[in-house]
Scaffold this motif. Sequence first.
Motif, PDB file in Angstrom:
ATOM      1  N   SER A 273      -4.324   6.886  -9.906  1.00  0.00           N
ATOM      2  CA  SER A 273      -4.589   8.296 -10.175  1.00  0.00           C
ATOM      3  C   SER A 273      -3.645   9.116  -9.305  1.00  0.00           C
ATOM      4  O   SER A 273      -3.116   8.632  -8.302  1.00  0.00           O
ATOM      5  N   SER A 274      -3.445  10.355  -9.692  1.00  0.00           N
ATOM      6  CA  SER A 274      -2.492  11.168  -8.934  1.00  0.00           C
ATOM      7  C   SER A 274      -2.999  11.453  -7.534  1.00  0.00           C
ATOM      8  O   SER A 274      -2.228  11.573  -6.589  1.00  0.00           O
ATOM      9  N   ALA A 275      -4.315  11.512  -7.392  1.00  0.00           N
ATOM     10  CA  ALA A 275      -4.857  11.731  -6.046  1.00  0.00           C
ATOM     11  C   ALA A 275      -4.525  10.555  -5.142  1.00  0.00           C
ATOM     12  O   ALA A 275      -4.160  10.714  -3.978  1.00  0.00           O
ATOM     13  N   ASP A 276      -4.618   9.339  -5.704  1.00  0.00           N
ATOM     14  CA  ASP A 276      -4.274   8.147  -4.932  1.00  0.00           C
ATOM     15  C   ASP A 276      -2.806   8.129  -4.573  1.00  0.00           C
ATOM     16  O   ASP A 276      -2.432   7.826  -3.445  1.00  0.00           O
TER      17      ASP A 276
ATOM     18  N   GLU B 167     -15.503   3.966  -0.058  1.00  0.00           N
ATOM     19  CA  GLU B 167     -16.667   4.833  -0.105  1.00  0.00           C
ATOM     20  C   GLU B 167     -16.343   6.111  -0.865  1.00  0.00           C
ATOM     21  O   GLU B 167     -17.109   6.604  -1.677  1.00  0.00           O
ATOM     22  N   ARG B 168     -15.160   6.669  -0.584  1.00  0.00           N
ATOM     23  CA  ARG B 168     -14.772   7.937  -1.192  1.00  0.00           C
ATOM     24  C   ARG B 168     -14.498   7.819  -2.674  1.00  0.00           C
ATOM     25  O   ARG B 168     -14.764   8.723  -3.441  1.00  0.00           O
ATOM     26  N   GLY B 169     -13.914   6.711  -3.068  1.00  0.00           N
ATOM     27  CA  GLY B 169     -13.497   6.611  -4.475  1.00  0.00           C
ATOM     28  C   GLY B 169     -14.080   5.382  -5.124  1.00  0.00           C
ATOM     29  O   GLY B 169     -13.395   4.653  -5.823  1.00  0.00           O
ATOM     30  N   TYR B 170     -15.342   5.138  -4.912  1.00  0.00           N
ATOM     31  CA  TYR B 170     -15.900   3.843  -5.303  1.00  0.00           C
ATOM     32  C   TYR B 170     -15.950   3.623  -6.805  1.00  0.00           C
ATOM     33  O   TYR B 170     -15.951   2.512  -7.279  1.00  0.00           O
ATOM     34  N   VAL B 171     -15.993   4.677  -7.551  1.00  0.00           N
ATOM     35  CA  VAL B 171     -16.195   4.547  -8.996  1.00  0.00           C
ATOM     36  C   VAL B 171     -15.135   3.660  -9.646  1.00  0.00           C
ATOM     37  O   VAL B 171     -15.430   2.769 -10.419  1.00  0.00           O
TER      38      VAL B 171
ATOM     39  N   ARG C  91      -0.865  10.552  -4.236  1.00  0.00           N
ATOM     40  CA  ARG C  91      -0.620  11.554  -3.206  1.00  0.00           C
ATOM     41  C   ARG C  91      -1.022  11.028  -1.832  1.00  0.00           C
ATOM     42  O   ARG C  91      -0.304  11.209  -0.854  1.00  0.00           O
ATOM     43  N   GLU C  92      -2.164  10.373  -1.809  1.00  0.00           N
ATOM     44  CA  GLU C  92      -2.641   9.881  -0.513  1.00  0.00           C
ATOM     45  C   GLU C  92      -1.681   8.849   0.066  1.00  0.00           C
ATOM     46  O   GLU C  92      -1.355   8.880   1.259  1.00  0.00           O
ATOM     47  N   ILE C  93      -1.208   7.932  -0.765  1.00  0.00           N
ATOM     48  CA  ILE C  93      -0.257   6.928  -0.282  1.00  0.00           C
ATOM     49  C   ILE C  93       1.014   7.610   0.216  1.00  0.00           C
ATOM     50  O   ILE C  93       1.547   7.259   1.277  1.00  0.00           O
ATOM     51  N   ALA C  94       1.489   8.585  -0.544  1.00  0.00           N
ATOM     52  CA  ALA C  94       2.704   9.279  -0.135  1.00  0.00           C
ATOM     53  C   ALA C  94       2.499   9.963   1.215  1.00  0.00           C
ATOM     54  O   ALA C  94       3.381   9.937   2.082  1.00  0.00           O
ATOM     55  N   ILE C  95       1.334  10.569   1.390  1.00  0.00           N
ATOM     56  CA  ILE C  95       1.048  11.220   2.674  1.00  0.00           C
ATOM     57  C   ILE C  95       1.052  10.193   3.801  1.00  0.00           C
ATOM     58  O   ILE C  95       1.649  10.401   4.862  1.00  0.00           O
ATOM     59  N   LEU C  96       0.414   9.073   3.564  1.00  0.00           N
ATOM     60  CA  LEU C  96       0.380   8.045   4.600  1.00  0.00           C
ATOM     61  C   LEU C  96       1.771   7.594   4.979  1.00  0.00           C
ATOM     62  O   LEU C  96       2.106   7.433   6.153  1.00  0.00           O
ATOM     63  N   LYS C  97       2.612   7.402   3.969  1.00  0.00           N
ATOM     64  CA  LYS C  97       3.974   6.976   4.266  1.00  0.00           C
ATOM     65  C   LYS C  97       4.726   8.053   5.034  1.00  0.00           C
ATOM     66  O   LYS C  97       5.486   7.755   5.953  1.00  0.00           O
ATOM     67  N   ALA C  98       4.474   9.284   4.651  1.00  0.00           N
ATOM     68  CA  ALA C  98       5.139  10.362   5.371  1.00  0.00           C
ATOM     69  C   ALA C  98       4.691  10.398   6.833  1.00  0.00           C
ATOM     70  O   ALA C  98       5.450  10.759   7.728  1.00  0.00           O
TER      71      ALA C  98
END
Lengths: 387, 213, 317
Positions: free
Chosen positions: A275-278, A14-18, A280-287
């Motif tokens: 994308s860098s936002a993605d 939903e957030r990144g549907y494009v 970052r999000e994966i890295a945060i989740l792993k952290a």
Amino acid sequence: MNLQLLSYVLRYLERGYVKNLSLFIVLTLLTTLLAAAFFITDSMRFELQKIVDETPDIIVQKTRGGMRTTLDESLVNEMLEIPGIASAKGRIWGYYYFQKADVYFSLVGVDIYEQEHRNAIISLLQKSELEVGTMYVGEGVKRVLAENYYEDYFNFITPNLEKKRVYIAGVFTSATNLESNEMIVMQKEQLREIFGFQENEVTDIVIDVANPSELPTIALKLTQNYPNFNIVTKEDVSLSYAALFNYKNGIFLALFIIAFFTYFIIVYEKLSGLSSADKREIAILKALGWRVEDILHAKLYEALIISFGAYILGIFIAFGYVYIADAPLLKEVFLGHSGLKPEFELLLVFDMQTLFMLFIFIVPVYVLATLIPAWRIAITEVEEVMR
Amino acid sequence: MIAIKSLTKKFGNKFLFENYTESFQEGELIIIKGKSGSGKSTLLSLIAGLTKPTSGEIVVDSQQISKLPEHFCSAFRRDNIGIIFQKYNLIESLSVRENILLPLVPLGLQESLMQEQAKKVMQQFEIEHKADELVKKLSGGEQQRVAIARAHVADPKIILADEPTANLDEKLVLSFINILRKMKSQNKTIIVATHDSRFFNLDFVDRIVDFDS
Amino acid sequence: MTPEVIVQLFVNTLIALFSLIVFFISYRVSKYFHSSATTPLQYRLEKESYLATTLTKYLFAIKIPLFLFFIFSLEKLATLLPGAMCATGVVNATVYGPYLLLIKLLNLYLFAYWLVLNSVDLKDVNLPYTPMKFKLLLVFISLLLVEIVLESVMYFSVDMKSIVDCCGVVFSSSDGSYMAWLIGAPFWMQLTLFLLTFVVLFIAYVREYYHIYALFSLLFLVVALITLIGVFGTYIYELPTHHCPFCMLSIEYGHIGYLLYTLLFVGTFFGILLTLIDFEVKRKQRYRNISMLAISSYTLIVLAYPLLYFIKHGVLL
């Protein structure tokens, strides 16, 4: 099935549907195309099966110099002596070339005292008396004749250049559209005149057997007794139609596969670049303690949602295209008929196997394309996040 | 609780620290003092299992995390360590509640349990009134509290905070110190890596480890 | 060359490609993996092993619907081959058919086994089964590739024009082959053998003799398949000469074949598993129970057919 994870993935889409939208649209289009092709051929196959069901068990033909020629009707009596044969009769039918319109009509001769196979003709005979000098025509024939100013009758020209006028008694339709459109039905004797056949000449002899399981044996017997004739069984007809279909289907499919391979590669490439936002999000989740496994699960859900969604949507659109809009453009590709174009409506045929096959093609293949990119994403190092 | 033995971490050819040995007790609040680049952030990464040492070992709550396979290591972190990052590392397009619950998502818990847990930490850090607000709409202080709440949602035994007050104004620094005081009362092992001198004289700090030496 | 076949060949090609990837990773891992090492190579291998594991899970997950689809397309092909009335005809149309079927089944078992082994391995910090796991994977992937090649060869070598035997001929008791001898054995003999195997299995279950249970699970699989074709099938079809493993899948018989085969394969799989991996007690119990439940259900259903027939008609076939 982790519902929490599912809702995370849905929210993520939903957030990144494009980004995923283009992949989704292309996948849907591919599905629609393939599904439409299969729906069309399924319908056509169904129609042809009905026609095959109406073919006689055995057709006896004669060839001369490799070309079809006529038989002697008196052979019927001989054949009736073979045990197991329930009925036999000679048929007169053929094609008539109408030069002015450059089309071939299919002419069928009937005799009210003889058994008929085709349901359309049976019901026709029930409804009306086919008098000598009249004929019933299919819708397509009526149209062509009308276009050439023949409203109530038509003048056939025999091989002896005699003119035979036959009046149009009516128009008929039948349950199967493929064949009846170009057909003309008249009295057998009338047709004999038009074709210039002798008194005992028939186009072929058709035989019905009493017990269908004896069919191969009887066909064999016939081949032995009449080695110079062509013995064609119902199964042969069925097989040859089926083969024709699979051939057309096969070519289409082969082309499609090429398209899909390309798509596969595109998906792979696209998903490999994040994308860098993605990132970052994966890295945060792993952290936060998400394991590689968890991230892979999330990506799997993502792929399943997209591909399953595309599958369902593609099927719906294909349904609409084929059965409501009557498949413009694509229908002609598959029909490939010569002469009159039968304006037949595609009947709704619902085949679970076809849907299953489409599913196997679309969903697992897409998911497979996402696996390696998903893995590469899932194993990214987390160090920078701490800074 | 946390035992570090002969820990060495190299980046390329540069040694960040060599043969470092230290131990931290349960319930201690420790300040790791050091300038940027002194290696304190890396130490926290190593304790959290986010990165592996070049040599040596780290034992956290009797688990040799430096030797654990990835999936065990991540699971351990998820269940036992809460991290407050320097830049918070929140996901801006998600709401406060969604951010806080992120660590618990892979567990596949029941919805009610998750919401209960979220509510608890949101109340604890006074951010409940913004539960469904998107993080990007929050003020700096509110975001800070979300980050802290998230670190607590799994009720971990250890909290690590990396430069939590860098770039913050006086008011927010003081509010963080207050929150720290409250956290201390829960008997969690807390390690704060910072070069902010306001942390060096606090009365509730158990120990200060100087990384500059 | 029906569309079903083309789709399968396409999907098979993709699977083959990815299997090769798994193969290469497995090779690297089995060669260099040391669970206690802390080198960058080790970390890299750990990551690669995730890829191999994920791909393998996927391969297995896809194998099941593909196997079903395989059966479907065989049935569809049967309408195209002269003489064939069900999938049996197609399987026997080429010399590869029966072997392909066997190897497909074998691979399903092998991959299922591997997945269970993998989940046990990952539960232990030391990853005790990892080297063995990947060596095994090398073998299993090779078998998978053999299966795919065999399948393609089979499809290409089917001759649409030559007449095939239908199941009535293939499994007839008048043939001189071993198969015919087995299937043609008298009803009581087959029934006794079947029941005996089941009884031993049951005793092994109750007494917790795991290795015997596993062995007899395997035996049960073989006996069940033979008796299904030889005896119980004829009661499903209510025709003493109809020995066909495929016809019972079709709608005329209520698709009972799917249930029977699923119960049989799942039950025997978990049974055999008990001797292959050393599980912790709870898991061992669970699998044992699943196995016995499935096998018992199979037995009950399969015995019900002749019983009902007898009740209905007063005699046996």
